[in-house]
Design a protein around this motif. Structure first.
Motif, PDB file in Angstrom:
ATOM      1  N   ALA A   1      30.219  33.572  41.135  1.00  0.00           N
ATOM      2  CA  ALA A   1      31.489  33.904  40.478  1.00  0.00           C
ATOM      3  C   ALA A   1      31.394  35.232  39.741  1.00  0.00           C
ATOM      4  O   ALA A   1      32.337  36.034  39.763  1.00  0.00           O
ATOM      5  CB  ALA A   1      31.874  32.782  39.508  1.00  0.00           C
ATOM      6  N   LYS A   2      30.266  35.479  39.105  1.00  0.00           N
ATOM      7  CA  LYS A   2      30.073  36.748  38.397  1.00  0.00           C
ATOM      8  C   LYS A   2      30.069  37.919  39.373  1.00  0.00           C
ATOM      9  O   LYS A   2      30.635  38.986  39.085  1.00  0.00           O
ATOM     10  CB  LYS A   2      28.761  36.705  37.609  1.00  0.00           C
ATOM     11  CG  LYS A   2      28.502  37.950  36.774  1.00  0.00           C
ATOM     12  CD  LYS A   2      27.221  37.814  35.984  1.00  0.00           C
ATOM     13  CE  LYS A   2      26.965  39.058  35.148  1.00  0.00           C
ATOM     14  NZ  LYS A   2      25.705  38.950  34.369  1.00  0.00           N
TER      15      LYS A   2
ATOM     16  N   TYR B   1      31.552  38.159  42.440  1.00  0.00           N
ATOM     17  CA  TYR B   1      32.889  38.426  42.975  1.00  0.00           C
ATOM     18  C   TYR B   1      33.843  38.910  41.887  1.00  0.00           C
ATOM     19  O   TYR B   1      34.728  39.739  42.145  1.00  0.00           O
ATOM     20  CB  TYR B   1      33.441  37.180  43.664  1.00  0.00           C
ATOM     21  CG  TYR B   1      32.744  36.846  44.959  1.00  0.00           C
ATOM     22  CD1 TYR B   1      32.889  37.668  46.066  1.00  0.00           C
ATOM     23  CD2 TYR B   1      31.929  35.718  45.076  1.00  0.00           C
ATOM     24  CE1 TYR B   1      32.239  37.381  47.260  1.00  0.00           C
ATOM     25  CE2 TYR B   1      31.274  35.423  46.259  1.00  0.00           C
ATOM     26  CZ  TYR B   1      31.430  36.254  47.353  1.00  0.00           C
ATOM     27  OH  TYR B   1      30.797  35.986  48.528  1.00  0.00           O
ATOM     28  N   THR B   2      33.669  38.405  40.683  1.00  0.00           N
ATOM     29  CA  THR B   2      34.493  38.903  39.577  1.00  0.00           C
ATOM     30  C   THR B   2      34.188  40.363  39.281  1.00  0.00           C
ATOM     31  O   THR B   2      35.098  41.159  39.034  1.00  0.00           O
ATOM     32  CB  THR B   2      34.256  38.046  38.325  1.00  0.00           C
ATOM     33  OG1 THR B   2      34.519  36.678  38.624  1.00  0.00           O
ATOM     34  CG2 THR B   2      35.174  38.496  37.193  1.00  0.00           C
ATOM     35  N   SER B   3      32.923  40.735  39.328  1.00  0.00           N
ATOM     36  CA  SER B   3      32.553  42.137  39.120  1.00  0.00           C
ATOM     37  C   SER B   3      33.134  43.027  40.204  1.00  0.00           C
ATOM     38  O   SER B   3      33.597  44.139  39.934  1.00  0.00           O
ATOM     39  CB  SER B   3      31.027  42.274  39.083  1.00  0.00           C
ATOM     40  OG  SER B   3      30.471  41.460  38.070  1.00  0.00           O
TER      41      SER B   3
ATOM     42  N   CYS C   1      35.891  42.462  41.915  1.00  0.00           N
ATOM     43  CA  CYS C   1      37.340  42.584  41.663  1.00  0.00           C
ATOM     44  C   CYS C   1      37.620  43.515  40.484  1.00  0.00           C
ATOM     45  O   CYS C   1      38.569  44.305  40.524  1.00  0.00           O
ATOM     46  CB  CYS C   1      37.934  41.203  41.403  1.00  0.00           C
ATOM     47  SG  CYS C   1      37.902  40.103  42.836  1.00  0.00           S
ATOM     48  N   LEU C   2      36.812  43.430  39.443  1.00  0.00           N
ATOM     49  CA  LEU C   2      37.029  44.286  38.278  1.00  0.00           C
ATOM     50  C   LEU C   2      36.783  45.755  38.614  1.00  0.00           C
ATOM     51  O   LEU C   2      37.515  46.634  38.155  1.00  0.00           O
ATOM     52  CB  LEU C   2      36.111  43.846  37.135  1.00  0.00           C
ATOM     53  CG  LEU C   2      36.452  42.513  36.473  1.00  0.00           C
ATOM     54  CD1 LEU C   2      35.381  42.137  35.460  1.00  0.00           C
ATOM     55  CD2 LEU C   2      37.809  42.560  35.805  1.00  0.00           C
TER      56      LEU C   2
ATOM     57  N   THR D   1      39.746  46.925  40.581  1.00  0.00           N
ATOM     58  CA  THR D   1      40.907  47.068  39.689  1.00  0.00           C
ATOM     59  C   THR D   1      40.822  48.345  38.864  1.00  0.00           C
ATOM     60  O   THR D   1      41.823  49.037  38.671  1.00  0.00           O
ATOM     61  CB  THR D   1      40.992  45.853  38.757  1.00  0.00           C
ATOM     62  OG1 THR D   1      41.101  44.665  39.544  1.00  0.00           O
ATOM     63  CG2 THR D   1      42.208  45.957  37.843  1.00  0.00           C
TER      64      THR D   1
ATOM     65  N   SER E   1      38.671  46.100  32.556  1.00  0.00           N
ATOM     66  CA  SER E   1      37.690  46.046  33.643  1.00  0.00           C
ATOM     67  C   SER E   1      36.391  46.742  33.257  1.00  0.00           C
ATOM     68  O   SER E   1      35.297  46.187  33.422  1.00  0.00           O
ATOM     69  CB  SER E   1      38.283  46.683  34.899  1.00  0.00           C
ATOM     70  OG  SER E   1      39.472  46.039  35.286  1.00  0.00           O
TER      71      SER E   1
ATOM     72  N   TRP F   1      28.497  43.148  30.818  1.00  0.00           N
ATOM     73  CA  TRP F   1      27.631  42.385  31.712  1.00  0.00           C
ATOM     74  C   TRP F   1      26.401  43.169  32.171  1.00  0.00           C
ATOM     75  O   TRP F   1      25.311  42.619  32.278  1.00  0.00           O
ATOM     76  CB  TRP F   1      28.416  41.916  32.939  1.00  0.00           C
ATOM     77  CG  TRP F   1      29.250  40.707  32.681  1.00  0.00           C
ATOM     78  CD1 TRP F   1      29.214  39.912  31.586  1.00  0.00           C
ATOM     79  CD2 TRP F   1      30.256  40.164  33.555  1.00  0.00           C
ATOM     80  NE1 TRP F   1      30.142  38.904  31.692  1.00  0.00           N
ATOM     81  CE2 TRP F   1      30.792  39.020  32.900  1.00  0.00           C
ATOM     82  CE3 TRP F   1      30.746  40.510  34.795  1.00  0.00           C
ATOM     83  CZ2 TRP F   1      31.791  38.246  33.470  1.00  0.00           C
ATOM     84  CZ3 TRP F   1      31.747  39.738  35.366  1.00  0.00           C
ATOM     85  CH2 TRP F   1      32.258  38.617  34.705  1.00  0.00           C
TER      86      TRP F   1
END
Length: 290
Positions: free
Chosen positions: A64-65, A67-69, A71-72, A75, A243, A250
Motif C-alpha cells: 500500500a505504501k 502504490y500510494t507513493s 500515486c502521490l 499527483t 504529495s 516517508w
C-alpha cells in the motif's frame, strides 16, 4: 619404598600434564554456537509453515505504501503542469478582470458598427476569438456606444436613441476581458448573431470598466471570476504540497529525524545543577591533592 625425590618428580609430572578443565572463552563460544544452531532450526521450521497474520499485514502495508507513493508522485507532477496550464488561461484573465474593476450593474449599450474580416492584416483586433494563443485569421469587429444608465431602468423607461448623450462612443466591444476563449464557453458565431448583423442599433446590457472606460464587455460576474481564480490557485498548490510533504516524511531521512527528535537531545547538551556541583567538588579535590 619410593624416595621423596621420586614422589616429587611424579607430582611435577602430573602438574605438567594438560588441564582437563574448560576455560571461560571456550565455554562462551560453545554457547554462542548452540544459540545460533537453535535460531537456524527455528528459521527452518518457520519456512515450512504459512505466514502469520502480522506478517500478512506488514506485507500489505508495504504494498500500500508503494502504490500510494506512486500515486502521490504522479499527483505532484500533474499538479505542476496543471498550474502552469491554468496561469495563461484562468489566472491571468481573472487578475486582468479584477484590475479592470467592472461595474457589476449592467449599463445600456448599442452596437454602431459590425465588420467581419479575414486575414491577419485585416484582423488587427477582434471582439471575439476562439483560442487565445493563435493569431486571428477570421474576426468579428464590433463597435458600441454606451451610457451609464442602468439597463433595467432603460428597459422600464425606453428612450429615443437620437436624444441620448452617450458617455463613450465607438469603442471596442469584447466578449470578455481578453476578447477570446474556448468552446463551448465562447462561440464567436453565436456572439456575432446575438449582438451584430440584424441587431445593430438595438439596446442591450453590457459592462464597462471603471478603471479603463474604453473597455466594454458582454459577460462579467464577480463571483464566478473570484471562484475560478481561487480554485485555480488553491487546488494544484495544495495537491502538490500534500504529495511532497507525505513523500518527504516517508523517504527523507532528515525529515524523519526532525519529526521524531526528542527534547532530551537539547537538554543533554547542557549540564544540570547537580552535575555542575559534582564537577566543582571534583576540581576542588584535585587542587587539594595537588
Amino acid at each position: 619404598m619410593r624416595s621423596i625425590n621420586d614422589i616429587r618428580g611424579s607430582s611435577s609430572t602430573l602438574s605438567g600434564a594438560p588441564s582437563l578443565t574448560m576455560s571461560k572463552p571456550s565455554l562462551n563460544n560453545s554457547k554462542a554456537s548452540l544459540t545460533h544452531s537453535r535460531q537456524s532450526i527455528n528459521d527452518s521450521n518457520r519456512e515450512g509453515r504459512p505466514p502469520t497474520r502480522e506478517e500478512l499485514i506488514a506485507e500489505f502495508l508495504d504494498k500500500a505504501k508503494f502504490y500510494t507513493s506512486l500515486c502521490l508522485g504522479t499527483t505532484a507532477i500533474l499538479s505542476v503542469f496543471a498550474f502552469l496550464f491554468l496561469i495563461p488561461f484562468v489566472v491571468d484573465p481573472a487578475i486582468s478582470t479584477i484590475v479592470a474593476d467592472y461595474d457589476p450593474i449592467p449599463v445600456t449599450c448599442v452596437v454602431t458598427d459590425h465588420v467581419y474580416a479575414e486575414g491577419m492584416r485585416n484582423c488587427t483586433w477582434s471582439s471575439c476569438r476562439e483560442g487565445c494563443t493563435t493569431a486571428a485569421i477570421r474576426c468579428h469587429q464590433l463597435l458600441v456606444n454606451y451610457t451609464k444608465v442602468a439597463f433595467h431602468e432603460w428597459h422600464k423607461h425606453p428612450r429615443d436613441l437620437d436624444s441620448i448623450e452617450w458617455d463613450v462612443m465607438d469603442t471596442k466591444f469584447l466578449v470578455n476581458t481578453e476578447g477570446c476563449g474556448y468552446p463551448p464557453r465562447v462561440n464567436c458565431s453565436e456572439f456575432a448573431k446575438q449582438y451584430g448583423y440584424s441587431h445593430v442599433g438595438e439596446p442591450f446590457p453590457c459592462y464597462y470598466s471603471r478603471a479603463y472606460p474604453e473597455i466594454v464587455v458582454a459577460r462579467y460576474s464577480w463571483d464566478d471570476n473570484l471562484k475560478h481564480l481561487i480554485l485555480s490557485l488553491i487546488i494544484p498548490n495544495v495537491l502538490f504540497a500534500v504529495s511532497i510533504g507525505v513523500l518527504s516524511y516517508w523517504y527523507c531521512p532528515c525529515c524523519d529525524k526532525a519529526c521524531h527528535k526528542s527534547p532530551r537531545v537539547y537538554a543533554e547538551k547542557y549540564p544540570t545543577k547537580e552535575n555542575k556541583f559534582l564537577c566543582r567538588s571534583d576540581d576542588e579535590e584535585d587542587e587539594l591533592d595537588y
